[in-house]
Enzyme design. Sequence first.
Site, PDB file in Angstrom:
ATOM      1  N   LYS A  71      51.679 -47.111  54.950  1.00 15.54           N
ATOM      2  CA  LYS A  71      52.510 -46.293  56.026  1.00 15.54           C
ATOM      3  C   LYS A  71      53.886 -46.855  55.673  1.00 15.54           C
ATOM      4  O   LYS A  71      54.069 -48.069  55.142  1.00 15.54           O
ATOM      5  CB  LYS A  71      52.218 -46.701  57.431  1.00 15.54           C
ATOM      6  CG  LYS A  71      52.273 -48.052  57.775  1.00 15.54           C
ATOM      7  CD  LYS A  71      53.441 -48.869  58.121  1.00 15.54           C
ATOM      8  CE  LYS A  71      53.420 -50.433  58.590  1.00 15.54           C
ATOM      9  NZ  LYS A  71      54.775 -50.937  58.563  1.00 15.54           N
ATOM     10  N   ASP A 108      49.153 -52.715  63.961  1.00 20.01           N
ATOM     11  CA  ASP A 108      49.574 -51.553  63.465  1.00 20.01           C
ATOM     12  C   ASP A 108      48.019 -50.564  63.014  1.00 20.01           C
ATOM     13  O   ASP A 108      48.043 -49.450  62.639  1.00 20.01           O
ATOM     14  CB  ASP A 108      50.060 -51.645  61.813  1.00 20.01           C
ATOM     15  CG  ASP A 108      51.564 -52.033  62.129  1.00 20.01           C
ATOM     16  OD1 ASP A 108      52.065 -51.914  63.227  1.00 20.01           O
ATOM     17  OD2 ASP A 108      52.016 -52.686  61.000  1.00 20.01           O
TER      18      ASP A 108
HETATM   19  O1  C5P Z   1      49.430 -57.682  65.306  1.00 16.27           O
HETATM   20  P1  C5P Z   1      49.867 -58.250  63.934  1.00 16.27           P
HETATM   21  O2  C5P Z   1      48.689 -59.377  63.594  1.00 16.27           O
HETATM   22  O3  C5P Z   1      50.158 -57.114  62.911  1.00 16.27           O
HETATM   23  O4  C5P Z   1      51.050 -59.180  64.045  1.00 16.27           O
HETATM   24  C1  C5P Z   1      51.424 -60.093  63.229  1.00 16.27           C
HETATM   25  C2  C5P Z   1      52.494 -61.066  63.777  1.00 16.27           C
HETATM   26  O5  C5P Z   1      53.809 -60.312  63.876  1.00 16.27           O
HETATM   27  C3  C5P Z   1      52.137 -61.452  64.978  1.00 16.27           C
HETATM   28  O6  C5P Z   1      51.540 -62.608  65.052  1.00 16.27           O
HETATM   29  C4  C5P Z   1      53.719 -61.757  65.474  1.00 16.27           C
HETATM   30  O7  C5P Z   1      54.235 -63.015  65.368  1.00 16.27           O
HETATM   31  C5  C5P Z   1      54.357 -60.474  65.102  1.00 16.27           C
HETATM   32  N1  C5P Z   1      54.543 -59.316  66.013  1.00 16.27           N
HETATM   33  C6  C5P Z   1      55.279 -59.366  67.160  1.00 16.27           C
HETATM   34  N2  C5P Z   1      55.487 -58.230  67.509  1.00 16.27           N
HETATM   35  C7  C5P Z   1      54.850 -56.978  67.451  1.00 16.27           C
HETATM   36  C8  C5P Z   1      54.005 -57.177  66.249  1.00 16.27           C
HETATM   37  C9  C5P Z   1      53.935 -58.238  65.484  1.00 16.27           C
HETATM   38  O8  C5P Z   1      56.134 -60.416  67.445  1.00 16.27           O
HETATM   39  N3  C5P Z   1      54.997 -56.113  68.135  1.00 16.27           N
END
Ligand code: C5P
Length: 294
Positions: free
Chosen positions: A8, A140
Amino acid sequence: MRVSAPAKINLHLRVGRPTPDGFHPLLSWMATVGLFDTLSFQAIEGSAGDTAEVSLACDDPAVPCDGSNLVVRAAEAVLREAGRADTRLAVSLAKRIPMGAGLGGGSSDAAATVRAVARLLGLDWPPEKLARIAAILGSDVAFFLHGPSSQCTGRGEVVVPIARPKPTSAVLILPAIHMATPAVYRQFDRMGLGSDAALHRLPDWAAWAALGAEALAGELVNDLEAPAFALSADLRDLHGRAARVLRRTVRMSGSGSSLFALYDAAGDADDAAARVGRDLGLQALPVALCPPQG
Ligand code: C5P
């Protein structure tokens, strides 16, 4: 069972101030692009008493194949939820979407796994149940259950399909720079960035979707560019050089490091990719925007 998992790009990404759990509220327009990982799944019915076990093999030695891989966690989550402790799964992953690039490869693999394992086990789960498992795996992941063009809010997991963009093509520029998403968000916080107002003013998506490539690019913002460029001066420099070579608006996807420019015709994206390769010595791929599932 073989399935493909698209990458994406975040066409548009506004980020607010972090909530007490440390996550950031988002408003993003995400679109799939024609760059795919491929996954194959085989279920092995075990004898009663066997514990659920997922084995993963990948053609890229840089990809961890242990329980830290989202594919393994996604498959285990579905087996657990289905109460299928007697089923073992062998998964193989052909990795084409670069990691640490903001292209959602790991999340897309996880979404493809949730869907494929549910189908393989003949589970007739409603979409909301798949979405709930997806949201636990990562911010995501839920997008990839929908695609190809969606508004994503919340942490990214609240997905509403919207009109696909009129431009058919993009060039993806893939610098050999790995950006760690948590580090980019931490830098965002250190810089005191984030406006919740930007999250509450929804763009007129239908009007944006009707714009040609150059007009649309003029509307698009990625709030993570400033912190990513603060962490990587090389990425900032490449972004500037790519925009000069292409004479186009160039945006970063997600938390980087991939960059993209939009085109109304596939031939123009082909030419742009060749120019980036020749003039900047960078890997660049022409891709379809919102392609049919490959
Ligand atoms: O949800 P995911 O594991 O992809 O997110 C990775 C990191 O990105 C999280 O641990 C956080 O530090 C950051 N993040 C965030 N806010 C979001 C998505 C991700 O701070 N909406």
